[in-house]
Design an enzyme around this catalytic site. Structure first.
Site, mmCIF file in Angstrom:
data_model
loop_
_atom_site.group_PDB
_atom_site.id
_atom_site.type_symbol
_atom_site.label_atom_id
_atom_site.label_comp_id
_atom_site.label_asym_id
_atom_site.label_seq_id
_atom_site.Cartn_x
_atom_site.Cartn_y
_atom_site.Cartn_z
ATOM 1 N N PRO A 152 69.981 -36.606 108.815
ATOM 2 C CA PRO A 152 70.357 -35.225 108.488
ATOM 3 C C PRO A 152 70.043 -34.898 107.036
ATOM 4 C CG PRO A 152 72.061 -36.234 109.807
ATOM 5 C CD PRO A 152 71.054 -37.311 109.510
ATOM 6 N N CYS A 153 69.410 -33.750 106.836
ATOM 7 C CA CYS A 153 68.883 -33.421 105.516
ATOM 8 C C CYS A 153 69.792 -32.506 104.712
ATOM 9 C CB CYS A 153 67.506 -32.768 105.654
ATOM 10 S SG CYS A 153 67.513 -31.255 106.651
#
Length: 459
Positions: free
Chosen positions: A153-154
């Site tokens: 997840p960014c």
């Protein structure tokens, strides 16, 4: 679907569909699910439930399960944070087919199960040991894993977010991904992330003050200690045949060997490189035979601004007297960075996909029609196969597609790994400019960081 009894209550039906009892009552009220009322109790016959599932193409969120086959391919690969499987599809096109997908979002899990039911499927990465992961994938104890790939997840590293980096819960998921790599020790690793990873602040070694780039330094140190030689660069997907201008950091690691080269571009907007031009939106759409368009319509208060714009224009091209209103200063339409209006240009690649679910489905208006791009058009921009089914409500489908790795970019990643496995020489284009930003390669970025750290230590 699981075997059910001939007669079900609302609670039993909800359990089988993995929805709430209130949602089952809504289905009955809308005449989508036929039920009978006996006294104060609604009952649903088995056949009526099956009819509902078939008629509305319902995909029930799958349970975690092992891989269906026992066959072991020449290349053993595992996929994490798989999403709608954009990275997986590209890697498979290059010759690397994952045996396991790890994904916790229920709609993404439906998409995975619908399109690839034979793959092993697990959920939250924190809930599985390495032993369990390999058992689900049916990897024999005497067989090494060749490739691990994924895009953690960014949001923890995004320049549009709060930039909590490794202190963010999602940042910790990133570290769990690193831990799995350290334990399994595959020959090759792939980490995909946003540009913000290059500058995500975090304290580093003896420097207590958060330093921009500190989070990535910690990650790189962990991988180096585990024996990996690392290369990375900020790549624009348009340089690899994708009809969109979208930049992503791709980190490639090789265990106990020479680091992998940069990806080989196939397209460029610079004629000096002798490559085909970037693929335009027009070219991408003309290659497809769209049978349907599913989208969320813009409200009239937004459409009136689009009608003032021509192809390729955005809010700054509006008449002066309408700019404040269009950007949400007068209307509650999400001002500031979110109040963005653009009619796409068919003669250019698409801008970065916008998938904020709190906004209308997209802020990119079709260049010809007064509507947002459809789910099908977004899937085309990401190069999903036409038969690939994205599951869930329409906003969730937009989100899945927008979060996916552009498949053409993923193919380029797979080609580099396959060439290295086969000991084939990999071509390169000298001084190719992969993105519009400076110091984004592992060499240039590390040189800049070393200089920055020296200055901080002197202070």
């Amino acid at each position: 679907m699981n075997v059910v009894e001939e007669i079900l209550t609302i609670q039993e039906t909800a359990k089988h569909l993995k929805v709430t009892p209130q949602y089952v009552r809504l289905l009955i009220k809308e005449n989508k699910l036929f039920a009978k009322k006996i006294g104060k109790q609604w009952i649903i016959e088995k056949n009526n439930l099956l009819d509902y599932v078939f008629k509305y193409n319902i995909i029930i969120e799958p349970d975690d399960h092992e891989r269906k086959s026992n066959n072991i391919p020449d290349i053993v690969a595992l996929s994490f944070f798989s999403g709608a499987m954009g990275l997986d599809i590209g890697m498979k096109n290059a010759g690397i087919n994952a045996l396991l997908a790890c994904e916790s979002n229920k709609y993404c899990r439906m998409t995975i199960e619908k399109n690839n039911p034979n793959i092993a499927l697990i959920g939250d990465i924190n809930k599985y040991s390495v032993t369990e992961i390999l058992e689900y994938a049916k990897v024999p104890k005497d067989r090494k894993v060749d490739v691990i790939f994924g895009g953690p997840p960014c949001q923890a590293f995004s320049t549009a977010g709060t930039r909590k980096a490794l202190d963010d819960e999602r940042g910790n998921v990133f570290l769990r991904y690193i831990e799995i790599i350290e334990e399994i020790r595959p020959k090759y690793i792939v980490i995909e992330n946003v540009r913000g990873l290059l500058s995500a602040p975090y304290p580093y070694k003896n420097i207590d003050t958060p330093i921009k780039g500190g989070a990535l330094l910690i990650i790189l140190d962990r991988l180096k200690e585990a024996g990996y030689e690392i290369s990375f660069e900020l790549y624009n997907a348009a340089n690899f045949g994708s009809p969109q201008s979208r930049e992503r950091i791709i980190i490639l690691g090789k265990l106990n060997g020479k680091k992998l080269p940069y990806l080989l571009p196939t397209n460029s907007d610079n004629p000096e490189y002798g490559l085909p031009k970037w693929k335009t939106l027009r070219e991408a759409f003309e290659e497809k035979n769209f049978k349907t368009h599913n989208y969320v319509q813009f409200p009239e208060k937004r459409l009136k601004f689009y009608r003032m714009l021509t192809e390729g224009q955005y809010w700054k091209d509006l008449p002066e007297e309408y700019k404040l209103e269009a950007m949400g200063k007068k209307l509650n339409m999400g001002g500031g960075k979110t109040g963005f209006y653009r009619r796409l240009s068919m003669n250019k690649p698409s801008p970065t996909l916008v998938t904020n679910p709190t906004m209308p489905a997209t802020d990119l208006c079709h260049p010809i029609e007064d509507r947002p791009l459809s789910v099908e058009e977004y899937a085309c921009i990401q190069d999903f196969p036409e038969n690939w089914v994205i599951c869930g409500p329409i906003l969730e489908r937009y989100k899945q597609i927008g979060n996916a790795v552009p498949i053409k970019l993923a193919e380029a990643i797979g080609r580099v790994i396959i060439a290295d496995i086969k000991n084939e020489s990999i071509l390169s284009i000298e001084n190719f400019k992969y993105s519009r930003y400076k110091n984004t390669s592992d060499i240039a970025w590390k040189k800049e960081m070393d200089s920055k750290i020296k200055k901080m230590i002197k202070k």
